[in-house]
Design an enzyme around this catalytic site. Sequence first.
Site, PDB file in Angstrom:
ATOM      1  N   ASP A  14       0.855  -1.186   0.000  1.00 49.45           N
ATOM      2  CA  ASP A  14       0.000   0.000   0.000  1.00 49.45           C
ATOM      3  C   ASP A  14       0.889   1.234   0.000  1.00 49.45           C
ATOM      4  O   ASP A  14       2.036   1.189   0.492  1.00 49.45           O
ATOM      5  CB  ASP A  14      -0.925   0.014   1.224  1.00 49.45           C
ATOM      6  CG  ASP A  14      -1.942   1.149   1.139  1.00 49.45           C
ATOM      7  OD1 ASP A  14      -2.698   1.199   0.160  1.00 49.45           O
ATOM      8  OD2 ASP A  14      -1.980   1.997   2.058  1.00 49.45           O
ATOM      9  N   GLU A  16       0.820   5.760   0.409  1.00 52.56           N
ATOM     10  CA  GLU A  16       0.123   7.016   0.670  1.00 52.56           C
ATOM     11  C   GLU A  16       0.812   8.091  -0.147  1.00 52.56           C
ATOM     12  O   GLU A  16       2.022   8.015  -0.395  1.00 52.56           O
ATOM     13  CB  GLU A  16       0.134   7.373   2.160  1.00 52.56           C
ATOM     14  CG  GLU A  16      -0.479   6.325   3.079  1.00 52.56           C
ATOM     15  CD  GLU A  16      -1.956   6.086   2.839  1.00 52.56           C
ATOM     16  OE1 GLU A  16      -2.613   6.947   2.214  1.00 52.56           O
ATOM     17  OE2 GLU A  16      -2.448   5.030   3.263  1.00 52.56           O
ATOM     18  N   GLU A  64      -6.628  17.713   1.875  1.00 51.07           N
ATOM     19  CA  GLU A  64      -7.593  16.609   1.750  1.00 51.07           C
ATOM     20  C   GLU A  64      -6.911  15.265   1.978  1.00 51.07           C
ATOM     21  O   GLU A  64      -7.502  14.345   2.553  1.00 51.07           O
ATOM     22  CB  GLU A  64      -8.250  16.628   0.371  1.00 51.07           C
ATOM     23  CG  GLU A  64      -9.122  17.849   0.092  1.00 51.07           C
ATOM     24  CD  GLU A  64      -8.321  19.033  -0.431  1.00 51.07           C
ATOM     25  OE1 GLU A  64      -7.061  18.944  -0.494  1.00 51.07           O
ATOM     26  OE2 GLU A  64      -8.956  20.054  -0.786  1.00 51.07           O
ATOM     27  N   HIS A 165      -5.603   6.156   7.658  1.00 51.36           N
ATOM     28  CA  HIS A 165      -5.024   5.214   6.719  1.00 51.36           C
ATOM     29  C   HIS A 165      -3.506   5.357   6.785  1.00 51.36           C
ATOM     30  O   HIS A 165      -2.970   6.461   6.737  1.00 51.36           O
ATOM     31  CB  HIS A 165      -5.499   5.509   5.294  1.00 51.36           C
ATOM     32  CG  HIS A 165      -6.917   5.129   5.056  1.00 51.36           C
ATOM     33  ND1 HIS A 165      -7.279   3.919   4.516  1.00 51.36           N
ATOM     34  CD2 HIS A 165      -8.080   5.791   5.310  1.00 51.36           C
ATOM     35  CE1 HIS A 165      -8.601   3.849   4.437  1.00 51.36           C
ATOM     36  NE2 HIS A 165      -9.106   4.976   4.908  1.00 51.36           N
ATOM     37  N   ASP A 170      -2.281  -0.596   6.592  1.00 52.73           N
ATOM     38  CA  ASP A 170      -3.238  -1.016   5.558  1.00 52.73           C
ATOM     39  C   ASP A 170      -2.729  -2.237   4.792  1.00 52.73           C
ATOM     40  O   ASP A 170      -3.522  -3.087   4.362  1.00 52.73           O
ATOM     41  CB  ASP A 170      -3.521   0.129   4.589  1.00 52.73           C
ATOM     42  CG  ASP A 170      -4.561   1.106   5.143  1.00 52.73           C
ATOM     43  OD1 ASP A 170      -5.015   0.887   6.272  1.00 52.73           O
ATOM     44  OD2 ASP A 170      -4.898   2.066   4.444  1.00 52.73           O
TER      45      ASP A 170
END
Length: 242
Positions: A14, A16, A64, A165, A170
């Site tokens: 995963d 980010e 965001e 997250h 994750d």
Amino acid sequence: MNIISNASRQVILDTETTGMNQGSGAIYLGHRIIEIGCVEVVNRRLTGRYYHQYINPGQAIDPEAIAVHGITDERVSKEPRFHQVAQDFINFIDGAEIVAHNANFDVSFMDHEFSLLQPRGPKTADICQILDTLVIAKFLHPGQKNNLDALCKRYGVDTSRREYHGALLDAEILADVYLIMTGGQTKFNLSNEEAGQEAGGIQRFDPQSLNLKVIGASADELTMHEQRLDLVAKSGKCLWRG
């Protein structure tokens, strides 16, 4: 669709990023990877090996995105740049099958980062197979929500440790979901896990702590058992008596 992979080594991955998922065009807006988390699976067993790295993208993180993963500009300001960790990352994933949820998003960002290396790095697909758990989930559960949160709820995977997250957490959670979703069991134990707790919420019980009562057969029950074996022996060799 065959949901069981034939890959012996898999890397559950995963990432980010500095920007929210806006489709495949997100990378063309200049967004970069700021965290990578991977856990290793060999022959459908979690090995305990993992790769985790925060990265300084050299640019501001969208508000965001911070609301989703909680990673601020200050948090990554002293982390290495991608080119400084790229070889270690490539070494970890090289030759494995990458398993990711909505894999196109993560792989697109990885390819973008590799393309910026000097000399230019590889395409992910040139060094790894790629398996998308979202595709598997849509096949198994058509018409239903199949994001990672929905799958965790469906398969009973604990997400209580996740306030935001995070790439490594994750990846651990996705590993649990993937192995359960495709019919396997998980075994995992990172050094920072509490005793008796598997990564991603799979609980490992200590039989000594369960205080189970063992009930043996009575004399009458043993006699009846022997009588039954006598009947079996009359028709031939009794396997239970050797």
